[in-house]
Design a protein around this motif. Structure first.
Motif, PDB file in Angstrom:
ATOM      1  N   VAL A 154      34.436   3.706 -76.831  1.00  0.00           N
ATOM      2  CA  VAL A 154      33.379   3.264 -75.919  1.00  0.00           C
ATOM      3  C   VAL A 154      32.847   4.445 -75.107  1.00  0.00           C
ATOM      4  CG1 VAL A 154      32.904   1.880 -73.865  1.00  0.00           C
ATOM      5  CG2 VAL A 154      34.177   0.876 -75.761  1.00  0.00           C
ATOM      6  N   PHE A 155      33.755   5.253 -74.536  1.00  0.00           N
ATOM      7  CA  PHE A 155      33.328   6.346 -73.670  1.00  0.00           C
ATOM      8  C   PHE A 155      32.737   7.516 -74.451  1.00  0.00           C
ATOM      9  CE2 PHE A 155      36.866   4.741 -70.725  1.00  0.00           C
ATOM     10  CZ  PHE A 155      36.002   3.813 -70.176  1.00  0.00           C
ATOM     11  N   ALA A 156      33.274   7.775 -75.648  1.00  0.00           N
ATOM     12  CA  ALA A 156      32.772   8.895 -76.447  1.00  0.00           C
ATOM     13  C   ALA A 156      31.485   8.548 -77.181  1.00  0.00           C
ATOM     14  CB  ALA A 156      33.838   9.337 -77.445  1.00  0.00           C
ATOM     15  N   GLY A 157      31.170   7.247 -77.274  1.00  0.00           N
ATOM     16  CA  GLY A 157      29.978   6.849 -78.009  1.00  0.00           C
ATOM     17  C   GLY A 157      30.155   6.961 -79.507  1.00  0.00           C
ATOM     18  N   HIS A 158      31.368   6.691 -79.988  1.00  0.00           N
ATOM     19  CA  HIS A 158      31.652   6.760 -81.420  1.00  0.00           C
ATOM     20  C   HIS A 158      31.789   5.352 -81.996  1.00  0.00           C
ATOM     21  CE1 HIS A 158      33.521  11.050 -81.030  1.00  0.00           C
ATOM     22  NE2 HIS A 158      32.206  11.047 -80.969  1.00  0.00           N
ATOM     23  N   ARG A 159      31.586   5.239 -83.288  1.00  0.00           N
ATOM     24  CA  ARG A 159      31.793   3.962 -83.957  1.00  0.00           C
ATOM     25  C   ARG A 159      33.273   3.631 -83.960  1.00  0.00           C
ATOM     26  NH1 ARG A 159      28.357   2.821 -89.184  1.00  0.00           N
ATOM     27  NH2 ARG A 159      28.001   0.876 -88.081  1.00  0.00           N
ATOM     28  N   LEU A 160      33.579   2.341 -84.130  1.00  0.00           N
ATOM     29  CA  LEU A 160      34.955   1.873 -84.027  1.00  0.00           C
ATOM     30  C   LEU A 160      35.267   0.958 -85.198  1.00  0.00           C
ATOM     31  CD1 LEU A 160      37.498   1.731 -82.121  1.00  0.00           C
ATOM     32  CD2 LEU A 160      36.462  -0.334 -81.149  1.00  0.00           C
ATOM     33  N   ARG A 161      36.419   1.183 -85.800  1.00  0.00           N
ATOM     34  CA  ARG A 161      36.891   0.322 -86.889  1.00  0.00           C
ATOM     35  C   ARG A 161      38.020  -0.533 -86.341  1.00  0.00           C
ATOM     36  NH1 ARG A 161      40.388   1.264 -91.598  1.00  0.00           N
ATOM     37  NH2 ARG A 161      39.703  -0.065 -93.324  1.00  0.00           N
ATOM     38  N   ILE A 162      37.865  -1.863 -86.425  1.00  0.00           N
ATOM     39  CA  ILE A 162      38.870  -2.758 -85.861  1.00  0.00           C
ATOM     40  C   ILE A 162      39.361  -3.750 -86.911  1.00  0.00           C
ATOM     41  CG2 ILE A 162      38.009  -2.588 -83.494  1.00  0.00           C
ATOM     42  CD1 ILE A 162      36.563  -5.243 -83.880  1.00  0.00           C
ATOM     43  N   VAL A 167      32.177  -1.390 -86.088  1.00  0.00           N
ATOM     44  CA  VAL A 167      31.234  -1.834 -85.063  1.00  0.00           C
ATOM     45  C   VAL A 167      30.753  -0.650 -84.246  1.00  0.00           C
ATOM     46  CG1 VAL A 167      32.375  -4.072 -84.950  1.00  0.00           C
ATOM     47  CG2 VAL A 167      33.008  -2.286 -83.313  1.00  0.00           C
ATOM     48  N   ASP A 168      29.654  -0.875 -83.543  1.00  0.00           N
ATOM     49  CA  ASP A 168      29.110   0.108 -82.602  1.00  0.00           C
ATOM     50  C   ASP A 168      29.407  -0.399 -81.188  1.00  0.00           C
ATOM     51  OD1 ASP A 168      27.585   2.008 -84.422  1.00  0.00           O
ATOM     52  OD2 ASP A 168      26.731   0.086 -85.026  1.00  0.00           O
ATOM     53  N   PRO A 205      28.800   8.955 -84.708  1.00  0.00           N
ATOM     54  CA  PRO A 205      28.228   8.467 -83.446  1.00  0.00           C
ATOM     55  C   PRO A 205      27.839   6.993 -83.548  1.00  0.00           C
ATOM     56  CG  PRO A 205      27.239  10.564 -84.070  1.00  0.00           C
ATOM     57  CD  PRO A 205      28.041  10.092 -85.249  1.00  0.00           C
ATOM     58  N   ALA A 206      28.046   6.259 -82.466  1.00  0.00           N
ATOM     59  CA  ALA A 206      27.671   4.846 -82.426  1.00  0.00           C
ATOM     60  C   ALA A 206      26.160   4.704 -82.340  1.00  0.00           C
ATOM     61  CB  ALA A 206      28.328   4.162 -81.227  1.00  0.00           C
ATOM     62  N   ARG A 207      25.627   3.679 -82.991  1.00  0.00           N
ATOM     63  CA  ARG A 207      24.193   3.390 -82.935  1.00  0.00           C
ATOM     64  C   ARG A 207      23.958   2.432 -81.770  1.00  0.00           C
ATOM     65  NH1 ARG A 207      24.442   1.932 -89.340  1.00  0.00           N
ATOM     66  NH2 ARG A 207      24.996   4.032 -90.077  1.00  0.00           N
ATOM     67  N   ARG A 208      23.668   3.001 -80.606  1.00  0.00           N
ATOM     68  CA  ARG A 208      23.510   2.201 -79.392  1.00  0.00           C
ATOM     69  C   ARG A 208      22.581   2.925 -78.432  1.00  0.00           C
ATOM     70  NH1 ARG A 208      29.322   3.202 -76.253  1.00  0.00           N
ATOM     71  NH2 ARG A 208      28.856   5.320 -75.525  1.00  0.00           N
ATOM     72  N   PRO A 209      21.957   2.199 -77.500  1.00  0.00           N
ATOM     73  CA  PRO A 209      21.078   2.836 -76.522  1.00  0.00           C
ATOM     74  C   PRO A 209      21.886   3.715 -75.562  1.00  0.00           C
ATOM     75  CG  PRO A 209      21.375   0.518 -75.989  1.00  0.00           C
ATOM     76  CD  PRO A 209      21.976   0.727 -77.340  1.00  0.00           C
ATOM     77  N   GLU A 210      21.234   4.734 -75.000  1.00  0.00           N
ATOM     78  CA  GLU A 210      21.924   5.635 -74.083  1.00  0.00           C
ATOM     79  C   GLU A 210      22.360   4.926 -72.810  1.00  0.00           C
ATOM     80  OE1 GLU A 210      19.849   9.205 -73.223  1.00  0.00           O
ATOM     81  OE2 GLU A 210      19.646   9.818 -75.326  1.00  0.00           O
TER      82      GLU A 210
END
Length: 324
Positions: free
Chosen positions: A154-162, A176-177, A215-220
């Motif tokens: 979440v803090f690094a702005g990276h994608r996450l595999r759960i 997920v992003d 990198p996560a695909r999300r707004p800044e």
């Protein structure tokens, strides 16, 4: 990790004066053997810690010793910023960081304020583990390793595999992003997107997590409060929502309203009872809410709800009847 623990050990001794190895182990969440090794390390580093023998003995610092190691690390500062209560910190896996941070905050206070602040803190209790009826309020457990991995992503702005276990489904891996984290009544949630669609995951149902380098695909920027409200609205208005017409004793109105998703209409009958048209999440939710009110409420419609409540009451009466 050990350096932080050594600082916490010193601050605990400064705060309490003398503590046994067992008490230090409980506070630091380590074994007594680890505490003894840490005491040896502190002594070797020149920290004047000594042992007092006897029934009420333990470890203590020489009078007047003061350390300047009171700076907060990243996790401790984060715990103070996002966790207004101990339970909030636990939901995000920051409980130990919050405890360590609070020790440093207390130690950093001027000596003239320290005892006053400690005394005042003893007069305040936030979110106890049980309510007035001695019902234990059980917070959902999230393994530290999983919480840490989710936080990093979440803090690094990276994608996450759960590896996620949805209700009534076999666990499966999802990428997920992550957008942010929310805690509500001791439950932690991950707000994310998956293939561009909004998704909300309960942290306690994440069985494993892996931060990816992508990198996560999300707004800044994100307004988490607004995002949570929007998702809550979609949750309430989607799925198998049902509308119920119910009569209720005015004394139980708030109890009914607090369990409903929304109240569409309300009127007063000639006998003083209230007639409400209320929305519930699904059939089971409606049946449960009306059953809690016993004879202080009556479902008027739909018919299937009246029949469900009748069948439940009949089963209870049979179970406790004279012949049972």
């Amino acid at each position: 990790m050990r350096a932080d623990r050594l600082v916490s050990l010193v601050l605990l001794l400064r705060r309490h004066g003398r503590l046994s190895a067992a008490a230090l182990a409980r506070e630091l969440e380590v074994s007594t053997r680890t505490v003894l090794r840490d005491i040896e390390a502190l002594s070797a580093a020149g920290v004047p810690v000594y042992a007092e023998r006897g029934r009420h003995g333990g470890f203590a610092l020489l009078p007047g010793f003061r350390t300047e190691l009171t700076g907060l690390n990243h996790d401790e500062a984060l715990a103070l910023l996002v966790a207004g209560s101990r339970r909030g910190a636990q939901a995000f896996g920051l409980g130990s960081a919050l405890a360590s941070a609070m020790l440093k905050v207390v130690d950093a206070l001027p000596e003239s304020y320290r005892d006053t602040a400690a005394g005042a803190a003893e007069r305040l209790l936030v979110d106890p583990e049980t309510d007035l009826l001695s019902r234990r309020l059980v917070a959902e457990e999230v393994p530290d390793a999983i919480a840490a991995e989710v936080l990093r992503a979440v803090f690094a702005g990276h994608r996450l595999r759960i590896h996620y276990a949805a209700v009534d489904q076999a666990p499966k891996w999802r990428t997920v992003d992550p957008i942010g984290l929310v805690t509500v009544r001791d439950r932690g949630y991950l707000l994310a997107t998956r293939s561009g669609a909004d998704r909300t995951y309960r942290l306690s149902r994440i069985l494993a997590a892996e931060e990816l380098a992508e990198p996560a695909r999300r707004p800044e920027r994100v307004d988490l409060d607004r995002a949570w409200r929007e998702r809550s609205t979609r949750f309430r208005t989607g799925g198998d929502q049902v509308t119920v017409l119910v009569r209720v004793d005015p004394a139980r109105r708030e109890e009914l309203v607090s369990t409903a998703l929304a109240v569409r209409a309300e009127d007063t009958d000639s006998d003083g009872w209230l007639r409400l048209e209320a929305d519930f999440q699904d059939a089971r939710h409606a049946e449960w809410a009306l059953w809690q009110l016993t004879t202080d409420a009556e479902a008027l419609a739909p018919q299937w709800l009246r029949e469900a409540l009748h069948d439940r009451a009949a089963a209870i009466a049979t179970r406790y009847g004279p012949s049972s």
